[in-house]
Design a protein around this motif. Structure first.
Motif, PDB file in Angstrom:
ATOM      1  N   PRO A 248       0.906  -1.065  -0.099  1.00  0.00           N
ATOM      2  CA  PRO A 248       0.000  -0.021   0.131  1.00  0.00           C
ATOM      3  C   PRO A 248       0.829   1.416  -0.026  1.00  0.00           C
ATOM      4  O   PRO A 248       2.033   1.260   0.539  1.00  0.00           O
ATOM      5  N   ARG A 249       0.382   2.324  -0.644  1.00  0.00           N
ATOM      6  CA  ARG A 249       1.042   3.503  -0.798  1.00  0.00           C
ATOM      7  C   ARG A 249       0.746   4.510   0.736  1.00  0.00           C
ATOM      8  O   ARG A 249       1.534   5.389   0.898  1.00  0.00           O
ATOM      9  N   SER A 250      -0.290   3.891   1.169  1.00  0.00           N
ATOM     10  CA  SER A 250      -0.628   4.729   2.663  1.00  0.00           C
ATOM     11  C   SER A 250      -0.897   3.634   3.667  1.00  0.00           C
ATOM     12  O   SER A 250      -1.250   2.676   3.346  1.00  0.00           O
ATOM     13  N   PRO A 251      -0.631   4.014   5.072  1.00  0.00           N
ATOM     14  CA  PRO A 251      -1.100   3.032   6.127  1.00  0.00           C
ATOM     15  C   PRO A 251      -2.610   3.112   6.269  1.00  0.00           C
ATOM     16  O   PRO A 251      -3.069   2.191   6.961  1.00  0.00           O
ATOM     17  N   ALA A 252      -3.385   3.585   5.452  1.00  0.00           N
ATOM     18  CA  ALA A 252      -4.898   3.318   5.646  1.00  0.00           C
ATOM     19  C   ALA A 252      -5.480   1.955   5.338  1.00  0.00           C
ATOM     20  O   ALA A 252      -4.710   1.467   4.544  1.00  0.00           O
ATOM     21  N   PRO A 253      -6.197   1.411   6.076  1.00  0.00           N
ATOM     22  CA  PRO A 253      -6.703   0.136   6.039  1.00  0.00           C
ATOM     23  C   PRO A 253      -7.146  -0.056   4.743  1.00  0.00           C
ATOM     24  O   PRO A 253      -8.161   0.910   4.139  1.00  0.00           O
ATOM     25  N   ARG A 254      -6.960  -1.296   3.770  1.00  0.00           N
ATOM     26  CA  ARG A 254      -7.729  -1.764   2.598  1.00  0.00           C
ATOM     27  C   ARG A 254      -8.732  -2.698   3.032  1.00  0.00           C
ATOM     28  O   ARG A 254      -8.282  -3.799   3.436  1.00  0.00           O
ATOM     29  N   LEU A 255      -9.860  -2.331   2.507  1.00  0.00           N
ATOM     30  CA  LEU A 255     -10.998  -3.197   2.776  1.00  0.00           C
ATOM     31  C   LEU A 255     -11.098  -4.405   1.575  1.00  0.00           C
ATOM     32  O   LEU A 255     -10.948  -4.057   0.408  1.00  0.00           O
ATOM     33  N   PRO A 256     -11.429  -5.420   1.969  1.00  0.00           N
ATOM     34  CA  PRO A 256     -11.660  -6.383   0.993  1.00  0.00           C
ATOM     35  C   PRO A 256     -12.652  -5.993  -0.143  1.00  0.00           C
ATOM     36  O   PRO A 256     -13.888  -5.724   0.249  1.00  0.00           O
ATOM     37  N   VAL A 257     -12.664  -6.241  -1.414  1.00  0.00           N
ATOM     38  CA  VAL A 257     -13.459  -6.038  -2.587  1.00  0.00           C
ATOM     39  C   VAL A 257     -13.801  -7.179  -3.151  1.00  0.00           C
ATOM     40  O   VAL A 257     -13.047  -8.157  -3.346  1.00  0.00           O
ATOM     41  N   ALA A 258     -14.999  -7.176  -3.843  1.00  0.00           N
ATOM     42  CA  ALA A 258     -15.295  -8.327  -4.785  1.00  0.00           C
ATOM     43  C   ALA A 258     -15.473  -7.703  -6.200  1.00  0.00           C
ATOM     44  O   ALA A 258     -15.671  -6.457  -6.608  1.00  0.00           O
ATOM     45  N   LEU A 259     -14.827  -8.590  -7.212  1.00  0.00           N
ATOM     46  CA  LEU A 259     -15.007  -8.174  -8.750  1.00  0.00           C
ATOM     47  C   LEU A 259     -16.211  -9.105  -9.405  1.00  0.00           C
ATOM     48  O   LEU A 259     -16.016 -10.145  -9.488  1.00  0.00           O
ATOM     49  N   ARG A 260     -16.933  -8.263  -9.998  1.00  0.00           N
ATOM     50  CA  ARG A 260     -17.911  -8.913 -10.999  1.00  0.00           C
ATOM     51  C   ARG A 260     -17.531  -8.699 -12.577  1.00  0.00           C
ATOM     52  O   ARG A 260     -17.288  -7.690 -12.960  1.00  0.00           O
TER      53      ARG A 260
END
Length: 798
Positions: A248-260
């Protein structure tokens, strides 16, 4: 006249209507009200109906549209529309399109099947061989749209006579499902109501598989009030594979995503599925990504965003996506063909457009996976595919299908691209071509075609195609014992709608008949020029207009009818030269000669052994055994098959011939599509077209043989009829369109709808087998049987 009718709202179909108006002005008609159309009993199909349009919005070139009143009413040749169950137009659209005598792209019953996850999941698992989530389905025992004992990997169906009094059976089945081996890789399940009535409702509950009592209670609650067309589904919540992402470019948390990934597939030429477009949607993993709630984006950028960095891996995923989408539609079409006309909504009703949501699989490509996985079960309607992780490999897991929402999503993606300067996408063109083509197939049904000359065994496909297209063939043939005679129904007193010939000996006679009957075709004078090889080149040498002029492609040649002609020709044509029959076909009698003496000797043999048609049927000896001497042209040999209507080029296909067997120039091999660069193919097509037009061949399907050297194309000969041997079969297999159908349409006065930008679906390379060279190997030792076995396995084409 051709009329493609779109019933209902134009929202999803407007780009297709505009594109169709450009390709065939006036052929696309939008019917927005039930008062604009009427149904009358069909004159050709007992029990069916014809759809007549009294009003409609027609579309012309340049995007112009006009609200018109049709007097007399226009008869629809193809009908589709908004068949979405429960939609604002579903009632009257479905009623107008029911039991029509023309091809109908969908119906309310077919749409309901597509919107039913149980039906489509069973088809995708049992027929397409696609993996599906472990599924337990409860339905009423009276439900009749599923097999009594459906067998599909991963799907179990339980029929209940009275859900209220069978709680113990429900509890037993739920317990066995949760504790079964198929559920071992999964930790969560989903309980939901499914069926066309429940599409897009989102009514679902998620449970851990250890919570057996809660799962049973949720299933029981949904079984109350169960209708015959409904299903209660208990299915594994298949987690989406989580690919490693860059730091990551920042310490902000990354949430799981879904791809359709949403794909749109259409029924193309030859009833083959064709992937038209792909659009992706991304959302939070715990919330299913639905149509209309996110802006679509491209597949390649989505995969990069998702962590698939290598271009080769993304291309492999795109290729597998195409295969999965087209395989899914092929399975659905095969299952649909087994339904009764009542179940389909009419004998001519078929699914022609299929929307699918997919997340593609790279299986068996092995990738490194980070710990954990995304909890995303993409249960929004469509053919959903999850990218799951199975033994450290990515696997495609199929869920469901939809009928129209993917069309809207893909068209939105196309419009968004144009807004930022991207070129027009292929989607509207591909769909308009598919609809117009199906309308044209209906137009030729029942037409009386006068066919001059039955030809040899190599033309046997003509009779099969005539049956498939519904043509009434009236054969003119001098041999009463010809095998084709038993395939035709004799008829008298009919005026043909068209006349044509596929056989070299008869092309001039067919042109004369067309002229006398006022039917469309090239003039007899033009066909005579093309039929006689020396005359073709001498005519072109006088055509000095154009850039470059047709004379550029002509080759010096002289006609030979006596040995005196040989001596005179030797002074005008340099050696080495090519000596061949003036009216020959099939390469018989062609020979490289390096001196006057060799030319004399070859001419003597031909004039002695090939006197008339009985000496070698089918090679043109009915026109005599005159010869010509032509300057030898170096380079590679190619065939160009053209479709020309009123002097306009509508389609062209270039194929390569392997090195010829000298000195006889017998063909040894061929391949399609051509291996030449696009600009060199364009040279061949332009030369072939200019030669045909200069000879006066302005209407028809023609085969032009050329050589391509460093200085460009040079003409060998023009065949003023459809290409023979393998060419029609190969072009259908590689590109889809049928030269035979194109020839019939041109003869009927209709410009055939052909792919504007044809893309090959496969590659074919062939070896020419000759009796003199291969007869012993094929005739003995089981060679022929071995080839037939390979053909049955789909590995070779004989």
């Amino acid at each position: 006249d051709m009329t493609v009718c779109i019933l209902g709202s134009p929202t999803a179909f407007l780009p297709i209507l505009l594109e169709g108006g450009t390709r065939c002005p006036g052929a696309m008609v939008l019917c927005e009200s039930p008062t604009w159309a009427s149904r009358v009993p069909s004159e050709t199909s007992p029990g069916a109906w014809s759809l007549l349009l009294s009003r409609g919005v027609s579309f012309e070139a340049g995007g112009h549209s006009t609200l018109e009143t049709f007097v007399p009413p226009r008869r629809a040749n193809y009908v589709t529309g908004t068949f979405t169950a429960g939609g604002p137009n579903g009632g009257w659209v479905g009623e107008l399109a029911r039991d029509l005598d023309c091809p109908t792209g969908g119906s309310v019953p077919l749409t309901r099947r597509l919107e039913d996850p149980l039906v489509t999941r069973w088809v995708l698992a049992a027929r397409a061989g696609l993996a599906v989530p472990p599924t337990l389905a409860f339905v009423l025992g009276s439900r009749g749209d599923m097999p009594a004992e459906p067998v599909a990997p991963g799907v179990k169906l339980v029929r209940l006579e009275d859900p209220q009094s069978q709680e113990s059976l429900v509890q037993e089945e739920v317990g066995a499902f949760l504790g079964g081996t198929t559920m071992e890789p999964y930790s969560q399940v989903v309980v939901r109501l499914a069926g066309w009535r429940w599409r897009g409702t989102g009514a679902r509950s998620t449970h851990r598989k250890e919570e057996g009592a809660a799962v049973t209670q949720a299933v029981g609650a949904r079984l109350r009030g169960l209708r015959e067309e409904d299903t209660v589904l208990l299915e594994a919540l298949v987690p989406t594979a989580r690919l490693p992402a860059p730091p990551p470019r920042s310490p902000a948390p990354r949430l799981p995503v879904a791809l359709r990934i949403c794909t749109l597939v259409c029924r193309s030429w030859g009833d083959r599925p064709q992937l038209c477009q792909v659009a992706c949607g991304v959302g939070r993993a715990e919330v299913p990504v639905r149509h209309g709630v996110t802006l679509p984006q491209g597949l390649d950028s989505s995969l990069q965003q998702w962590g698939v960095v290598a271009p080769g891996q993304r291309q492999a995923l795109a290729t597998r996506l195409r295969g999965a989408a087209e395989t899914a539609m092929a399975a659905l079409l095969a299952a649909e063909a087994e339904l009764s006309p009542q179940q389909r909504g009419g004998a001519r009703a078929h699914t022609d457009l299929l929307g699918e949501h997919e997340v593609p699989s790279g299986h068996p490509m092995v990738v490194a996976l980070s710990p954990g996985a995304l909890s995303a079960s993409l249960l929004s309607p469509g053919v959903d595919f999850l990218l799951a992780c199975v033994d450290d490999a990515l696997e495609l897991v199929a869920l469901s299908t939809n009928s129209q929402r993917c069309l809207e999503t893909c068209l939105l993606a196309d419009a968004m691209g144009r807004a930022v300067g991207e070129p027009h996408g292929d989607l509207p063109r591909l769909l308009a071509e598919a609809l117009l083509h199906r309308a044209q197939c209906h137009l030729v049904e029942g037409k009386d075609i006068l066919l001059i000359g039955a030809g040899g065994v190599s033309k046997s496909f003509v009779w099969e195609a005539a049956r498939d297209y519904g043509l009434r063939i009236h054969l003119v043939e001098s041999d009463p014992e010809h095998f084709a005679a038993g395939l035709l129904v004799p008829s008298r007193g009919r005026r043909p709608h068209a006349c044509l010939s596929y056989w070299d000996d008869c092309v001039v006679l067919a042109a004369l008949v067309c002229q006398r009957l006022g039917l469309r075709g090239s003039s007899p004078a033009a066909v005579r020029v093309a039929k006689q090889k020396s005359r073709t080149h001498q005519h072109l040498q006088g055509c000095r207009q154009g850039r470059p002029p047709p004379a550029t492609f002509a080759v010096p040649c002289r006609r030979l009818r006596s040995h005196g002609d040989v001596d005179r020709a030797a002074g005008a044509v340099p050696f080495p030269a090519v000596a061949k029959l003036e009216f020959g076909a099939g390469g018989v009698g062609v020979r490289l000669v390096e001196s006057t003496g060799q030319c004399h000797a070859h001419a003597a043999r031909l004039w002695r052994d090939l006197r008339d048609d009985t000496d070698h049927p089918g090679i043109g000896l009915g026109w005599g055994n005159a010869m010509l001497l032509m300057e030898y042209v170096p380079g590679t040999e190619h065939d160009v098959d053209l479709v020309v209507f009123q002097g306009r080029l509508l389609g062209a296909w270039v194929s390569d011939n392997g090195p010829t067997r000298l000195p006889a120039f017998l063909e040894t091999a061929a391949c399609l599509p051509s291996c030449l660069p696009a600009d060199r193919q364009a040279q061949l097509v332009r030369a072939a077209l200019q030669c045909c037009l200069a000879c006066g061949l302005v209407d028809g399907v023609f085969n032009v043989e050329l050589k391509l050297g460093p200085a460009g194309p040079r003409l060998l000969e023009i065949n003023p009829r459809m290409g023979g041997f393998y060419l029609r079969d190969w072009i259908r297999e590689v590109y889809g369109p049928d030269l035979l159908l194109a020839a019939v349409l041109v003869a009927l006065g209709l410009p055939p709808v052909l792919p504007a930008r044809p893309a090959p679906r496969t590659h074919l390379a062939g070896v020419m087998c000759l009796g003199s060279e291969h007869g012993r190997a094929l005739g003995g030792g089981g060679g022929w049987e071995a080839l037939r076995g390979l053909q049955e396995r789909g590995l070779v084409r004989l």
